[in-house]
Design a protein around this motif. Structure first.
Motif, PDB file in Angstrom:
ATOM      1  N   GLN A   1      22.719 -23.360   0.403  1.00  0.00           N
ATOM      2  CA  GLN A   1      23.001 -22.503  -0.777  1.00  0.00           C
ATOM      3  C   GLN A   1      22.651 -23.284  -2.305  1.00  0.00           C
ATOM      4  O   GLN A   1      22.285 -22.533  -3.121  1.00  0.00           O
TER       5      GLN A   1
ATOM      6  N   ILE B   1      16.445 -19.791  -7.523  1.00  0.00           N
ATOM      7  CA  ILE B   1      16.898 -18.575  -8.211  1.00  0.00           C
ATOM      8  C   ILE B   1      16.808 -18.822  -9.563  1.00  0.00           C
ATOM      9  O   ILE B   1      15.920 -18.018 -10.386  1.00  0.00           O
TER      10      ILE B   1
ATOM     11  N   ALA C   1      20.125 -21.849  -4.899  1.00  0.00           N
ATOM     12  CA  ALA C   1      20.618 -21.616  -6.426  1.00  0.00           C
ATOM     13  C   ALA C   1      19.636 -21.959  -7.343  1.00  0.00           C
ATOM     14  O   ALA C   1      19.376 -21.573  -8.209  1.00  0.00           O
TER      15      ALA C   1
ATOM     16  N   ILE D   1      25.235 -18.087 -10.997  1.00  0.00           N
ATOM     17  CA  ILE D   1      24.948 -19.367 -10.885  1.00  0.00           C
ATOM     18  C   ILE D   1      25.426 -20.222 -12.203  1.00  0.00           C
ATOM     19  O   ILE D   1      25.923 -21.401 -12.174  1.00  0.00           O
TER      20      ILE D   1
ATOM     21  N   ILE E   1      22.462 -14.532  -1.939  1.00  0.00           N
ATOM     22  CA  ILE E   1      21.762 -16.127  -2.589  1.00  0.00           C
ATOM     23  C   ILE E   1      20.736 -16.211  -1.447  1.00  0.00           C
ATOM     24  O   ILE E   1      21.077 -16.135  -0.449  1.00  0.00           O
ATOM     25  N   ASN E   2      19.510 -16.481  -1.830  1.00  0.00           N
ATOM     26  CA  ASN E   2      18.595 -16.988  -0.929  1.00  0.00           C
ATOM     27  C   ASN E   2      17.463 -17.391  -1.599  1.00  0.00           C
ATOM     28  O   ASN E   2      17.232 -17.869  -2.780  1.00  0.00           O
TER      29      ASN E   2
ATOM     30  N   SER F   1      14.458 -17.657  -3.748  1.00  0.00           N
ATOM     31  CA  SER F   1      14.122 -16.800  -4.542  1.00  0.00           C
ATOM     32  C   SER F   1      12.999 -15.698  -4.417  1.00  0.00           C
ATOM     33  O   SER F   1      13.103 -14.367  -5.002  1.00  0.00           O
TER      34      SER F   1
ATOM     35  N   ARG G   1      18.264 -11.405  -8.561  1.00  0.00           N
ATOM     36  CA  ARG G   1      17.754 -12.425  -9.081  1.00  0.00           C
ATOM     37  C   ARG G   1      18.409 -12.635 -10.509  1.00  0.00           C
ATOM     38  O   ARG G   1      18.999 -13.584 -10.741  1.00  0.00           O
TER      39      ARG G   1
ATOM     40  N   VAL H   1      25.664 -16.830   4.159  1.00  0.00           N
ATOM     41  CA  VAL H   1      25.531 -17.728   3.116  1.00  0.00           C
ATOM     42  C   VAL H   1      26.563 -18.908   3.428  1.00  0.00           C
ATOM     43  O   VAL H   1      26.317 -19.887   3.113  1.00  0.00           O
TER      44      VAL H   1
ATOM     45  N   LEU I   1      22.299 -12.897 -10.055  1.00  0.00           N
ATOM     46  CA  LEU I   1      22.520 -14.101  -9.746  1.00  0.00           C
ATOM     47  C   LEU I   1      22.328 -15.290 -10.656  1.00  0.00           C
ATOM     48  O   LEU I   1      23.185 -16.386 -10.626  1.00  0.00           O
TER      49      LEU I   1
END
Length: 263
Positions: free
Chosen positions: A199, A206, A203, A130, A112-113, A115, A123, A64, A126
């Motif tokens: 990132q 996601i 975000a 977020i 995080i990645n 989605s 998710r 990340v 996150l």
């Protein structure tokens, strides 16, 4: 201490929330040090499990950290860097949803990645992280009627523009996945596969996906015969069979399913 109590101790450490990763890492290290000299086979396995988790956590934080390359590159000149992404271009039903997110500088959010690469349960966690830590976030939504009238490309781009302009804090740079947003008087950087290497874009990916998935889950309760909770509106075999059997419901994109409802 017996194996059952030791296992419970380790599970308590592993259950730490995502953003407590530094506390989790410290707890795992202490656990390994505490039980490293044990000669009990069960405890030795637990120590090895803790060591593997340390390796995974370190690699995840490093991964990340590398996803902040673009944010770090432009942070000296720009101070409100926004990530923007979309979900829902391909489904037969429901809206396209976009999100714009400005994260605090130097924050690291493990797991995080893109989605699509993150399990649903993570998710959801996150999403809460977020939306809690973000300097600002905003959504753009274009429904099936807009998509049918103007096409998915325009719907997607206009929704992305809406999400950026809807931020409470005005972005001075936008990092966007794959292509630039038209008619947006803000510096933009289009990044190929941006949701896997930025990132901020990840975000946005996601929270946009969770937002859309939650809507489709609500539609599943309203129109249960189509199975929206399972496929979120995408054109699976079961979904196509339901369209042929029941016809379209109000949230279907007629332009996407025309061949299944005509003739």
């Amino acid at each position: 201490m017996g194996i059952a109590e030791t296992k419970e101790e380790l599970n308590g450490i592993l259950a730490k929330p995502i953003m407590d990763f530094r506390i989790k890492r410290e707890g795992l290290s202490d656990f390994v040090e505490k039980y490293a000299s044990s000669d009990k086979a069960g405890i030795i396995k637990l120590v090895e499990k803790a060591k593997k988790e340390i390796i995974f956590l370190d690699s995840e934080v490093e991964r990340v950290g590398k996803m902040m390359e673009f944010e770090n590159k432009y942070s000296g000149e720009y101070h409100a860097i926004c990530g923007c992404d979309e979900v829902g271009r391909g489904p037969f039903a429901g809206p396209v949803v976009t999100a714009a997110v400005i994260l605090p500088a130097d924050i690291i959010i493990p797991y995080i990645n893109d989605s699509k690469q993150v399990p649903e349960k993570i998710r959801e966690e996150l999403y809460d992280i977020i939306t809690d830590v973000a300097v600002s976030y905003s959504f753009g939504i274009k429904d099936e009627h807009f998509i049918d009238e103007y096409g998915i490309k325009d719907a997607d781009l206009l929704a992305m523009r809406d999400s950026v302009l809807g931020l409470d804090v005005t972005a001075d740079m936008v990092l966007v996945d794959a292509f630039k947003i038209p008619d947006l008087d803000i510096k933009q950087v289009a990044i190929t596969k941006g949701d896997t290497i930025s990132q901020s874009i990840a975000a946005a990916s996601i929270i946009a996906k969770v937002k859309r998935d939650r809507f489709m889950d609500e539609m599943d309760e309203k129109y249960p015969e189509y199975g929206f909770k399972k496929h979120k509106g995408y054109g699976t075999a079961d979904h196509i069979a339901a369209i042929k059997k029941y016809g379209p419901c109000p949230i279907h994109r007629r332009s996407f399913i025309r061949k299944y409802i005509e003739g």
